[in-house]
Motif scaffolding. Sequence first.
Motif, PDB file in Angstrom:
ATOM      1  N   GLU A   3       0.836  -1.212   0.000  1.00  0.00           N
ATOM      2  CA  GLU A   3       0.000   0.000   0.000  1.00  0.00           C
ATOM      3  C   GLU A   3       0.866   1.255   0.000  1.00  0.00           C
ATOM      4  OE1 GLU A   3      -3.462   2.083   2.733  1.00  0.00           O
ATOM      5  OE2 GLU A   3      -3.106  -0.080   2.933  1.00  0.00           O
ATOM      6  N   ASN A   4       1.938   1.243   0.809  1.00  0.00           N
ATOM      7  CA  ASN A   4       2.849   2.399   0.866  1.00  0.00           C
ATOM      8  C   ASN A   4       3.543   2.624  -0.479  1.00  0.00           C
ATOM      9  OD1 ASN A   4       2.242   2.969   3.534  1.00  0.00           O
ATOM     10  ND2 ASN A   4       3.877   1.653   4.340  1.00  0.00           N
ATOM     11  N   ILE A   5       3.958   1.510  -1.088  1.00  0.00           N
ATOM     12  CA  ILE A   5       4.631   1.631  -2.388  1.00  0.00           C
ATOM     13  C   ILE A   5       3.649   2.146  -3.437  1.00  0.00           C
ATOM     14  CG2 ILE A   5       5.722   0.311  -4.256  1.00  0.00           C
ATOM     15  CD1 ILE A   5       6.882  -1.513  -2.007  1.00  0.00           C
ATOM     16  N   SER A   6       2.402   1.680  -3.386  1.00  0.00           N
ATOM     17  CA  SER A   6       1.386   2.145  -4.336  1.00  0.00           C
ATOM     18  C   SER A   6       1.163   3.650  -4.209  1.00  0.00           C
ATOM     19  CB  SER A   6       0.068   1.396  -4.115  1.00  0.00           C
ATOM     20  OG  SER A   6       0.218   0.032  -4.405  1.00  0.00           O
ATOM     21  N   LYS A   7       1.208   4.161  -2.979  1.00  0.00           N
ATOM     22  CA  LYS A   7       1.069   5.608  -2.771  1.00  0.00           C
ATOM     23  C   LYS A   7       2.238   6.360  -3.410  1.00  0.00           C
ATOM     24  CE  LYS A   7      -1.632   5.380   1.524  1.00  0.00           C
ATOM     25  NZ  LYS A   7      -1.611   5.614   2.991  1.00  0.00           N
ATOM     26  N   THR A   8       3.434   5.767  -3.290  1.00  0.00           N
ATOM     27  CA  THR A   8       4.615   6.386  -3.905  1.00  0.00           C
ATOM     28  C   THR A   8       4.480   6.403  -5.422  1.00  0.00           C
ATOM     29  OG1 THR A   8       5.988   5.590  -2.077  1.00  0.00           O
ATOM     30  CG2 THR A   8       7.133   6.272  -4.083  1.00  0.00           C
ATOM     31  N   VAL A   9       3.980   5.288  -5.961  1.00  0.00           N
ATOM     32  CA  VAL A   9       3.753   5.215  -7.411  1.00  0.00           C
ATOM     33  C   VAL A   9       2.800   6.325  -7.846  1.00  0.00           C
ATOM     34  CG1 VAL A   9       2.747   3.846  -9.273  1.00  0.00           C
ATOM     35  CG2 VAL A   9       4.220   2.742  -7.582  1.00  0.00           C
ATOM     36  N   SER A  10       1.712   6.488  -7.106  1.00  0.00           N
ATOM     37  CA  SER A  10       0.718   7.520  -7.442  1.00  0.00           C
ATOM     38  C   SER A  10       1.326   8.906  -7.399  1.00  0.00           C
ATOM     39  CB  SER A  10      -0.476   7.441  -6.487  1.00  0.00           C
ATOM     40  OG  SER A  10      -1.122   6.204  -6.609  1.00  0.00           O
ATOM     41  N   LYS A  11       2.163   9.130  -6.397  1.00  0.00           N
ATOM     42  CA  LYS A  11       2.792  10.444  -6.246  1.00  0.00           C
ATOM     43  C   LYS A  11       3.709  10.753  -7.433  1.00  0.00           C
ATOM     44  CE  LYS A  11       5.943  13.074  -3.292  1.00  0.00           C
ATOM     45  NZ  LYS A  11       6.855  13.033  -2.133  1.00  0.00           N
ATOM     46  N   ILE A  12       4.546   9.773  -7.815  1.00  0.00           N
ATOM     47  CA  ILE A  12       5.477   9.987  -8.926  1.00  0.00           C
ATOM     48  C   ILE A  12       4.705  10.122 -10.243  1.00  0.00           C
ATOM     49  CG2 ILE A  12       7.416   9.008 -10.225  1.00  0.00           C
ATOM     50  CD1 ILE A  12       8.230   7.518  -7.663  1.00  0.00           C
ATOM     51  N   ALA A  13       3.724   9.237 -10.427  1.00  0.00           N
ATOM     52  CA  ALA A  13       2.959   9.232 -11.686  1.00  0.00           C
ATOM     53  C   ALA A  13       2.152  10.510 -11.858  1.00  0.00           C
ATOM     54  CB  ALA A  13       2.042   8.027 -11.726  1.00  0.00           C
ATOM     55  N   SER A  14       1.670  11.088 -10.751  1.00  0.00           N
ATOM     56  CA  SER A  14       0.839  12.293 -10.842  1.00  0.00           C
ATOM     57  C   SER A  14       1.616  13.487 -11.385  1.00  0.00           C
ATOM     58  CB  SER A  14       0.261  12.640  -9.463  1.00  0.00           C
ATOM     59  OG  SER A  14       1.301  12.998  -8.575  1.00  0.00           O
ATOM     60  N   GLU A  15       2.940  13.371 -11.407  1.00  0.00           N
ATOM     61  CA  GLU A  15       3.785  14.433 -11.960  1.00  0.00           C
ATOM     62  C   GLU A  15       4.124  14.180 -13.425  1.00  0.00           C
ATOM     63  OE1 GLU A  15       7.169  14.684  -9.400  1.00  0.00           O
ATOM     64  OE2 GLU A  15       5.972  14.979  -7.603  1.00  0.00           O
ATOM     65  N   GLY A  28      12.397  -2.069  -6.195  1.00  0.00           N
ATOM     66  CA  GLY A  28      12.073  -0.645  -6.221  1.00  0.00           C
ATOM     67  C   GLY A  28      11.385  -0.225  -7.505  1.00  0.00           C
ATOM     68  N   LEU A  29      11.431   1.090  -7.738  1.00  0.00           N
ATOM     69  CA  LEU A  29      10.754   1.682  -8.895  1.00  0.00           C
ATOM     70  C   LEU A  29      11.740   2.484  -9.727  1.00  0.00           C
ATOM     71  CD1 LEU A  29       7.701   3.185  -6.960  1.00  0.00           C
ATOM     72  CD2 LEU A  29       7.697   1.026  -8.232  1.00  0.00           C
ATOM     73  N   VAL A  30      11.552   2.430 -11.035  1.00  0.00           N
ATOM     74  CA  VAL A  30      12.299   3.331 -11.920  1.00  0.00           C
ATOM     75  C   VAL A  30      11.259   4.177 -12.658  1.00  0.00           C
ATOM     76  CG1 VAL A  30      14.394   1.974 -12.231  1.00  0.00           C
ATOM     77  CG2 VAL A  30      12.412   1.465 -13.641  1.00  0.00           C
ATOM     78  N   ALA A  31      11.499   5.485 -12.710  1.00  0.00           N
ATOM     79  CA  ALA A  31      10.524   6.409 -13.309  1.00  0.00           C
ATOM     80  C   ALA A  31      11.168   7.152 -14.470  1.00  0.00           C
ATOM     81  CB  ALA A  31      10.012   7.395 -12.270  1.00  0.00           C
ATOM     82  N   ASN A  65      -0.283   3.969 -16.837  1.00  0.00           N
ATOM     83  CA  ASN A  65      -1.270   4.061 -15.752  1.00  0.00           C
ATOM     84  C   ASN A  65      -2.015   5.396 -15.783  1.00  0.00           C
ATOM     85  OD1 ASN A  65       0.085   6.075 -14.166  1.00  0.00           O
ATOM     86  ND2 ASN A  65       1.465   4.511 -13.398  1.00  0.00           N
ATOM     87  N   ALA A  66      -3.063   5.466 -14.989  1.00  0.00           N
ATOM     88  CA  ALA A  66      -3.975   6.612 -15.036  1.00  0.00           C
ATOM     89  C   ALA A  66      -3.313   7.898 -14.562  1.00  0.00           C
ATOM     90  CB  ALA A  66      -5.221   6.315 -14.199  1.00  0.00           C
ATOM     91  N   ASN A  67      -2.550   7.833 -13.461  1.00  0.00           N
ATOM     92  CA  ASN A  67      -1.959   9.054 -12.907  1.00  0.00           C
ATOM     93  C   ASN A  67      -0.997   9.713 -13.885  1.00  0.00           C
ATOM     94  OD1 ASN A  67      -3.323   8.917 -10.461  1.00  0.00           O
ATOM     95  ND2 ASN A  67      -1.798   7.573  -9.540  1.00  0.00           N
ATOM     96  N   THR A  68      -0.125   8.907 -14.495  1.00  0.00           N
ATOM     97  CA  THR A  68       0.837   9.453 -15.458  1.00  0.00           C
ATOM     98  C   THR A  68       0.111  10.063 -16.647  1.00  0.00           C
ATOM     99  OG1 THR A  68       2.463   7.778 -14.831  1.00  0.00           O
ATOM    100  CG2 THR A  68       2.803   8.890 -16.940  1.00  0.00           C
ATOM    101  N   THR A  69      -0.851   9.328 -17.179  1.00  0.00           N
ATOM    102  CA  THR A  69      -1.572   9.788 -18.365  1.00  0.00           C
ATOM    103  C   THR A  69      -2.355  11.055 -18.077  1.00  0.00           C
ATOM    104  OG1 THR A  69      -1.773   7.482 -19.048  1.00  0.00           O
ATOM    105  CG2 THR A  69      -3.161   9.076 -20.186  1.00  0.00           C
ATOM    106  N   ASN A  70      -3.055  11.094 -16.949  1.00  0.00           N
ATOM    107  CA  ASN A  70      -3.841  12.277 -16.589  1.00  0.00           C
ATOM    108  C   ASN A  70      -2.947  13.504 -16.427  1.00  0.00           C
ATOM    109  OD1 ASN A  70      -5.981  10.558 -16.581  1.00  0.00           O
ATOM    110  ND2 ASN A  70      -6.282  10.534 -14.375  1.00  0.00           N
ATOM    111  N   ALA A  71      -1.750  13.299 -15.834  1.00  0.00           N
ATOM    112  CA  ALA A  71      -0.830  14.424 -15.616  1.00  0.00           C
ATOM    113  C   ALA A  71      -0.342  14.996 -16.948  1.00  0.00           C
ATOM    114  CB  ALA A  71       0.358  13.962 -14.780  1.00  0.00           C
ATOM    115  N   ILE A  72       0.041  14.099 -17.866  1.00  0.00           N
ATOM    116  CA  ILE A  72       0.497  14.559 -19.183  1.00  0.00           C
ATOM    117  C   ILE A  72      -0.653  15.240 -19.927  1.00  0.00           C
ATOM    118  CG2 ILE A  72       1.279  13.793 -21.460  1.00  0.00           C
ATOM    119  CD1 ILE A  72       3.527  13.780 -19.487  1.00  0.00           C
ATOM    120  N   ALA A  73      -1.855  14.653 -19.842  1.00  0.00           N
ATOM    121  CA  ALA A  73      -3.026  15.216 -20.526  1.00  0.00           C
ATOM    122  C   ALA A  73      -3.330  16.622 -20.014  1.00  0.00           C
ATOM    123  CB  ALA A  73      -4.230  14.301 -20.329  1.00  0.00           C
TER     124      ALA A  73
END
Length: 835
Positions: free
Chosen positions: A425-437, A467-470, A500-508
Amino acid sequence: MLTNNTQIKGLTEDQVTTSREKHGSNQLHYKKDSGLLNMLKSIVGEPMVILLLITSSIYFFTGNTGDGIFLACAIIFVAAISIFQDSRSRLALKRLRQFTKPLCKVIRNGETRQINSTDVVVGDFLIIEEGTTIAADGTIIRSNDFSVNESILTGESFSVEKDANKGNNQVFMGTMVTGGLAIIEVTKTGNQTELGKIGKSLEEVEKEKTPLQTQINNFVKKMVVAGVIIFLIVWGLNYLRSQDILDSLLKALTLAMSILPEEIPVAFATFMAMGAWRLMKTGVVVKQMKTVEALGSATVICADKTGTITENRMSLAKIYTPQNHIKEPEAELNEQEKELIRVAMWASEPIPFDPMEVALHEQYAKLYPQDERPSFKMVHEYPLGGKPPMMTHIFENKKGERIIAAKGGSEAILNVSALSENKKENISKTVSKIASEGYRVLGVGLCTDHTGEFPKKQQDFKFNFLGLVAFYDPPKKNISKVFKDFYNAGIKVKIITGDNANTTNAIAKQVNFKGYEKSISGEELMQIPEAQLSSRLKDIQIFTRMFPEAKLKVINSLKRAQEVVAMTGDGVNDAPALKAAHIGIAMGKKGSEIAKQAASLILVEDDLGKMVDAVAMGRKIYSNLKKAIQYIISIHIPIILTVFLPLILGWKYPNIFSPVHIIFLELIMGPTCSIIYENEPMEKSTMSRKPRPISNTFFNWQELANSIIQGLTITGGTLLVYRYAVGESFDETNTRTMVFITLIAANIFLTLINRSFTHSIFTTIRYRNPLVPVIIGITLILSTLLLVVPDFRNFFGFSPLNSSQLVVSISAGFISTFWFEIPKFIRRKAKLAEM
């Protein structure tokens, strides 16, 4: 230059030259029928040419040598126009084929480079990967989970697995790679390949009639049938009066010539071929003529994100390990963070072609000067798969040490990792945070405790989550304007992506995309019943985590809702949706060969902005073709009725025109419709109109009514001049001359009036089309010569006209056409009132 991690040197330039001299070029050569001979056969079979041949022969037979020679020259002129138009089309198609020649990757001089497939030689080392067409026959020397579709040779549509270490290690020209990657040594090229031996040419394109072409052909056939019926009636009437079978036949042939609208098929062929050529010059390659028709009707564009909306130049921007915070890769990294990048590299292709994998290989090279890659060999590969997708690579060195590395959607890696729910759950929150940018985020996992046989599914491994690579892929600079242009043209835009949705929405959001707030995933989409899908799709513009079945479901649902759908794509997984869309759009640079084959249109520079130009061109071509055909119908009606009515009504001069007059008028009309209107610029309002419904027929009743009314008013003008001349006791030659000049004047004014069915002639006269004064100027010069040169005048049966007679004729031509400016003015006023 592309990266080469294969340790294969390949051929030198001298060896390439020697091989090409010995074995020939990599092209399929077949004996083809003469294009000129086929063209001449088709010309001789045209109804108008047949009529001219018959009429010319009758003139020679009856001793009218001058008329016979004139019509023989007319046949040559008609043939010359057809040859010229056909050569333009052939040249355009030839250049289109040059643009669509596939590229391939080859290792030469120790470097990986991209070359034209026709430049491959025996002995080359080709790198072939998922989505490409194999350029030559060869033997596999390295492969990873490699499979090929050989249906072009065998007729079987299923994929065949190939392996360097097994007997099934041969690949063949023209077959498609459906999975994995391989390096082959080329053994045969050109006609020596299996494809060459059985005589199948990839360059052969199946010809099919488009809906518009079918409508036009049906219309022309109806006119031909009507012409035959009226021809027989007129022949019979003239024979009853004169009892001269040849003379009556000539007069009936005059009418038959006036009825045949042979300019329409010529205009259609010219508009389509030149439209495709003009599009190619802007960087849009149209593979099928029906695409040119569909472009003007496009109502929805489904765009991929990566490489279409964004630059597709991924850079590794951020990394994250559970033990540490988010960090930039250029910062000082600890061992855990370095290991994350190392494993992410091993989870990539050994010969990277995806921009993200290229970035990982480059970052690995910076962090690890002592390169491990030459010591390890890939022994097994699980290609990208699953929902969300992931991929796993297994490498082994000579000591038997294994590296089992995986990367993919963060949800996919978390699902196969031994982590507590709280950590996930914590990692998913981190993913959302990075993707939202606006970053594209991948999870990375490593399996360290597996021995023995590999499981059937990669998801059966137990991975340690590293881990994650962005990655950041910046939006294209022009994309906001592109979307704005689509919206202004009444075209909806939807984003369909595997991200994913967060990345796409941010770019859009960054590019001012309408509807960036709401999205739906592929899994959610598949749960929606078909009956409810169309209504849901109206409100959703972003589709994320999409897979082939989900993309196809969106396209088919939009089509059922009567939308005309354009779809962009570049990968193997996009092929079904590209083929299903009305307009499949493949990327010229990063698009796979399978995507290009499935698509009907290719963007050479991967620039979606060119689709705005393509839609504009499609609308312009359709609009100009409609103007040309309406002009043809309008001007044919007075020619037909001026020949027919005086005979039926028993007027003083029942046969006012002969075949030479009709063919002269036809030779003027042909260039007008297929040269002037084809070259007309796009009207200003074209891209602010709503797309025309694809269900609309080309000849709708309102537009046909306009053309018929125009034709009838011109007929009224010519017949009034006829009656005026008879009433003034002018002789037959004088009457004929006045009626002929009236038709010439009406033709010129109609050409100018019909340049727009909305804008005034005082607006359209400023349109930039240099061919308008040229063609009209030639018409005026020829008409003047017919009146002032005695030999021409006598040949056509004309007489000199005084100034008042000229004024009457030209005025009648002007009034009978210029009245159409009144309904155009009313339409403009009504449109302004609505705004």
